[in-house]
Design an enzyme around this catalytic site. Sequence first.
Site, PDB file in Angstrom:
ATOM      1  N   ASP A  89      63.796  15.088  25.969  1.00 25.95           N
ATOM      2  CA  ASP A  89      64.488  15.237  27.301  1.00 25.95           C
ATOM      3  C   ASP A  89      65.223  16.763  27.319  1.00 25.95           C
ATOM      4  OD1 ASP A  89      66.120  14.781  29.820  1.00 25.95           O
ATOM      5  OD2 ASP A  89      67.629  14.466  28.684  1.00 25.95           O
TER       6      ASP A  89
ATOM      7  N   ASN B 227      39.368  -4.996 -10.655  1.00 30.52           N
ATOM      8  CA  ASN B 227      39.831  -6.067 -11.470  1.00 30.52           C
ATOM      9  C   ASN B 227      39.254  -7.761 -11.115  1.00 30.52           C
ATOM     10  OD1 ASN B 227      40.999  -4.251 -13.377  1.00 30.52           O
ATOM     11  ND2 ASN B 227      42.939  -4.662 -12.511  1.00 30.52           N
TER      12      ASN B 227
END
Length: 878
Positions: free
Chosen positions: A340, A686
């Site tokens: 603004d 993994n």
Amino acid sequence: MPEGPPMSGPTTHQVLRSLETGPRGLTDEEADARLARYGPNVPPTRGRVSWPLRFVRGLRDPFTAVLFCLGLVSAATAAWGTASVITVLVAVSCALRATGEHRADRAMTALRDLVPTTATVVRRPTPGQGATSREVPAEELVPGDVIRLAAGDVIPADVQVLTATGLSVNEAPLTGESSPTPKEPWTWTAAGPGERTEHLCFQGGSVTAGIGTAVVTATGGHTRFAGTTYEATGATGGERSGGVGAFDRSVSGISWTLVRFMLLTPPLVLVADAVLRGRGLETLPFAVAVAVGLTPEMLPVVVTTCLARGAAHLARAHGVIVGRLPALHDLGAMDVLCVDKTGTLTQDRPVVDRSLDAAGRDTPEALHWAAVNAWWTLQLADPPTPDALDEAILTAREHYEGYEAYEAYEGIAALPFDPVRRLATAVVTRPGADLGVHTLVVKGAVENVLELCALPEEERARLQALAAHQAAEGLRVLAVATKDHDRPARRRHNAPRPPPDPHGLTLIGFVTFHDAPDPAAGPALRALADRGVTVKILTGDHPGTAARICRDLAMPPMAPDATRTAEDMDAVPPTDVAALADLADRTTVFAGCTPAHKARVVAALRANGRTVGFLGDGVNDLPALLAADVGVAPHDAVPVAREAADVLLPQAGGLAAIDHAVTAGRSSGTNIATYLRITLSSNLGNVIAMLTAALLLPFLPMLPAQVLVQNLCFDVAQLAFAHERPAPTALRRPTTLRPRAFLRVITGFGVLNAVADLATFAVLALAAPGPTGTEDESLFHAGWFTENLLTQALAMLLLRGAAYATTAPAGTATTTPVTRAALALAAAGILVPLSPLGPPLGMTPLPPLYYALLTVVLTLYATTVVQLRNKATIGGPK
């Protein structure tokens, strides 16, 4: 509550009668009764959230919720170690987030308490006693109270003006208009079609000049201020209307993809083991351990720690308060900042731009006579506070030479600026002039001054066009005219002299003004542009005024069509989201915006894939603050804007602090993205390796206790990511988590990790005794445990990439938190099987040949990772 007056309807007498009051105000008894009936004059505010409730709300985070569910499953399968670790991680994450947000909430509350909260009210102790003025808390005001207004006062409620002397009010917090609005009592000329507010003042405005009295027409939740708040939030809770922010959207996208994997993993393991190996529910703990292994258990803790450390640093070093921790990441991901104009880019203080003659040429004469008028108006009319335009004129006049000082004139009489006449008049005697000649000096609105000048219609039209051209350039214009006249004869019995006839003036020229820009705004906005943040201005002012501030702040050049108005937005159908998004993306300045227009622009930019921040300080900015990914407010914003904002800037150097906040957000975002990249790649590798090995081996590839210890080692090492410091080059562009690109890359690195894990089979076959090298379960478990942790340590070092390139001078040794954590993780991988902990965990010492062969595998793995890393970009600049 008595009905407030319509915008242009009832007279002052009718208003007082409808409110059952009078010019002398209420009695104390009446005021107390109304306070009990209507409640305190407190606008709706967001309710305070307690620390325990914030702690519980932390479970809404997707990863935290998944971890909590996995903990319950682990407890149900008697995997108490896993359940305990998960419970601790969930509790730590929720506690860190709740504590950080609770501290920010308390800081914002303390700032709100600094706002003045009193009003000068006229009341009577009893109906028969006289009225007196007294200071009372603003929350005790009730409809029907008569209050006094003076320069500097904040309008405490919605009021109608009863009396006014030069009264003007700054309504920028409500309307976005930077120019003060003159206020006057209700007159028949003020009544007309449409909404007229010359006689009304609204809560949240502030008196800039003059004095007056007013009657309170609405308080608390019935004020226009409260109505705007309710319209913006849909409630009084101040909840974000634009949905979740960029960080929450990104994390949710990654989270739910992983959740699907985790939900599928245990059933797949159970079915595969039952079909191929004939195992039953005894493999359930292993299946749960595999699902836990895919989960980045430390994500909530690492994310919360990264954001909390960044927020604490901003508060401590730069005075920036982060009220919602994910908003810090959103600042780092922000690529559009909407601001603004009034109060954020300007100082709400006019300064003189030019002094022009009637031909439009630069000349100091108009400014000189304007200064004479301003000085003697100030001296003789004695206004309660100097007019802002007069102050600007007197300040600018000091830099001109060649004219007499305005103090050298002799002041005779003066009339201050009148909102009705829109003129200020002074009568003076020129230095050295005949004492019988006075000079009438008039300044004011162009139309009103030109009406008093002796001009042909063609010349008057030309001058009006000249002034209109200056106004189109974003300038406020005052006309200045003079007239010499004979001193009036002394009248008998000290009768007042007739005022000089103001008609027949000679136009001297025009003085133009522009809003003084905030000195910190220009450098701050240019710094943001250099960091890849596009700045857009959303203002309620005229397009020329908005374009002018862009030039004054030396913002980057704009395209010819980069300024649009609210009418351009209204021309786009609400259903055509793509068209509005394209318009918003191409536009730099939106002028004439209402609060709804601002929120619509922000929503359109977000719909176009932008991460949007909004900086505003007024009630009219509230919808946009709530619609943005991250709302930012300055320290002196109105309370409701401060409460709606996610980030609060300091009182001094607020705009400059945005750059520090963006840097902190990008640093936290880079650390979070790096953590996710490394952790998910390792975990996915993994899991793939474990599932493959479970189908190939006659025993479980890793025991649940081994999986738990391995995860604990990796989890502790991962905390180092919260303390890492990215290189400055990594902070030059917005950072964000892009789920699709992220998942593509971690899948590639995860497969590479799985290949490295499965290569351990070959190493064990060559290094271990037996035909296949897998006869000894404890040896196999130890070999895979060591290889997993060493691979993860390498991933921590290699997958960080250039974002953590050191800038230390050549020849100096530098170690970062992640480097030290990776070395400790590698040491744990080598030493645990050799330590007394090995046998209880089902592991045995490995032969020396294994380490030599493993070195070759890890070297090949590291080389491949570096090559792939240089071709991939994850979570980095857009």
